[in-house]
Design a protein around this motif. Sequence first.
Motif, PDB file in Angstrom:
ATOM      1  N   VAL A   1       7.870   9.385   1.552  1.00  0.00           N
ATOM      2  CA  VAL A   1       9.526   9.912   2.227  1.00  0.00           C
ATOM      3  C   VAL A   1      10.359   9.489   2.520  1.00  0.00           C
ATOM      4  O   VAL A   1      11.307   8.528   1.671  1.00  0.00           O
ATOM      5  N   LEU A   2       9.897   8.681   3.274  1.00  0.00           N
ATOM      6  CA  LEU A   2      10.806   7.818   4.134  1.00  0.00           C
ATOM      7  C   LEU A   2      10.027   6.767   5.255  1.00  0.00           C
ATOM      8  O   LEU A   2       9.021   7.953   5.652  1.00  0.00           O
ATOM      9  N   ALA A   3      10.648   5.983   5.747  1.00  0.00           N
ATOM     10  CA  ALA A   3       9.621   5.163   6.443  1.00  0.00           C
ATOM     11  C   ALA A   3      10.216   4.204   7.270  1.00  0.00           C
ATOM     12  O   ALA A   3      11.406   3.457   6.607  1.00  0.00           O
ATOM     13  N   GLY A   4      10.036   3.746   8.541  1.00  0.00           N
ATOM     14  CA  GLY A   4      10.170   2.643   9.295  1.00  0.00           C
ATOM     15  C   GLY A   4       9.687   2.115  10.345  1.00  0.00           C
ATOM     16  O   GLY A   4       8.623   3.088  10.893  1.00  0.00           O
ATOM     17  N   PRO A   5      10.205   1.087  10.938  1.00  0.00           N
ATOM     18  CA  PRO A   5       8.946   0.902  12.560  1.00  0.00           C
ATOM     19  C   PRO A   5       9.649   1.512  13.867  1.00  0.00           C
ATOM     20  O   PRO A   5      10.821   1.991  13.257  1.00  0.00           O
ATOM     21  N   LEU A   6       8.851   1.910  14.367  1.00  0.00           N
ATOM     22  CA  LEU A   6       9.484   2.466  16.016  1.00  0.00           C
ATOM     23  C   LEU A   6       9.927   1.205  16.929  1.00  0.00           C
ATOM     24  O   LEU A   6       9.023  -0.351  16.376  1.00  0.00           O
ATOM     25  N   LEU A   7      10.858   1.062  17.798  1.00  0.00           N
ATOM     26  CA  LEU A   7      11.536  -0.227  17.633  1.00  0.00           C
ATOM     27  C   LEU A   7      11.527   0.479  19.584  1.00  0.00           C
ATOM     28  O   LEU A   7      11.387   1.318  19.714  1.00  0.00           O
ATOM     29  N   THR A   8      10.626  -1.603  19.809  1.00  0.00           N
ATOM     30  CA  THR A   8      11.265  -1.491  21.405  1.00  0.00           C
ATOM     31  C   THR A   8      13.182  -1.218  22.066  1.00  0.00           C
ATOM     32  O   THR A   8      13.857  -1.321  21.208  1.00  0.00           O
ATOM     33  N   LEU A  23       6.246   7.090   9.568  1.00  0.00           N
ATOM     34  CA  LEU A  23       6.720   7.808   8.297  1.00  0.00           C
ATOM     35  C   LEU A  23       6.452   9.541   7.702  1.00  0.00           C
ATOM     36  O   LEU A  23       5.946  10.255   8.462  1.00  0.00           O
ATOM     37  N   ILE A  24       7.244   9.476   6.805  1.00  0.00           N
ATOM     38  CA  ILE A  24       7.181  11.146   6.744  1.00  0.00           C
ATOM     39  C   ILE A  24       6.596  10.728   4.924  1.00  0.00           C
ATOM     40  O   ILE A  24       6.633  10.733   4.074  1.00  0.00           O
ATOM     41  N   TYR A  63       1.130  -1.185   0.312  1.00  0.00           N
ATOM     42  CA  TYR A  63      -0.305  -0.187  -0.097  1.00  0.00           C
ATOM     43  C   TYR A  63       0.315   1.172   0.310  1.00  0.00           C
ATOM     44  O   TYR A  63       0.694   1.760  -0.463  1.00  0.00           O
ATOM     45  N   ALA A  64       1.425   1.424   1.215  1.00  0.00           N
ATOM     46  CA  ALA A  64       3.248   2.650   0.970  1.00  0.00           C
ATOM     47  C   ALA A  64       3.469   2.984  -0.141  1.00  0.00           C
ATOM     48  O   ALA A  64       3.433   3.894  -0.480  1.00  0.00           O
ATOM     49  N   PRO A  85       9.752  -4.110  16.608  1.00  0.00           N
ATOM     50  CA  PRO A  85       8.301  -3.084  15.650  1.00  0.00           C
ATOM     51  C   PRO A  85       7.537  -3.039  16.930  1.00  0.00           C
ATOM     52  O   PRO A  85       7.080  -4.150  17.563  1.00  0.00           O
ATOM     53  N   ARG A  86       7.727  -2.173  17.150  1.00  0.00           N
ATOM     54  CA  ARG A  86       6.261  -1.093  18.589  1.00  0.00           C
ATOM     55  C   ARG A  86       5.208  -0.245  17.702  1.00  0.00           C
ATOM     56  O   ARG A  86       4.570   0.539  18.756  1.00  0.00           O
ATOM     57  N   GLY A  87       5.394   0.147  17.141  1.00  0.00           N
ATOM     58  CA  GLY A  87       4.362   1.485  16.148  1.00  0.00           C
ATOM     59  C   GLY A  87       5.586   2.202  14.976  1.00  0.00           C
ATOM     60  O   GLY A  87       6.390   0.822  13.941  1.00  0.00           O
ATOM     61  N   SER A  88       4.783   2.275  13.776  1.00  0.00           N
ATOM     62  CA  SER A  88       5.340   3.486  12.752  1.00  0.00           C
ATOM     63  C   SER A  88       5.721   4.547  12.549  1.00  0.00           C
ATOM     64  O   SER A  88       4.912   5.174  13.325  1.00  0.00           O
TER      65      SER A  88
END
Length: 100
Positions: free
Chosen positions: A35-42, A54-55, A27-28, A49-52
């Motif tokens: 422009v830039l994206a990735g998971p937030l980490l613990t 995205l720009i 989808y993305a 992964p604990r979130g996302s």
Amino acid sequence: MYFIILAEDKPDHLAVRMDIRPSHLAYAESEGCVVLAGPLLTDGADPKPRGSMLIIEAKDRAAAEAFAAEDPYAKAGLFAAVTIKPWMPALGDWLPLKKE
């Protein structure tokens, strides 16, 4: 205009994230606005992964909100909270506005 989308996963939803990940990435990529994206980490030695984060580039807040709402992660109920903020790039080699 650029927006940062920060999304925090619901607790104990890692399996949902991993199951939906291929659809989320497709989808993305298909929308052409990321422009830039990735998971937030613990934190810790074995980060998960604990979130996302995205720009995206969108014409306005409504378009950014629509993009976030249509994300397969959002549709699957993965997120506990989603924050969308307007953003302006200032530094970095990847700058979308940087022209050679």
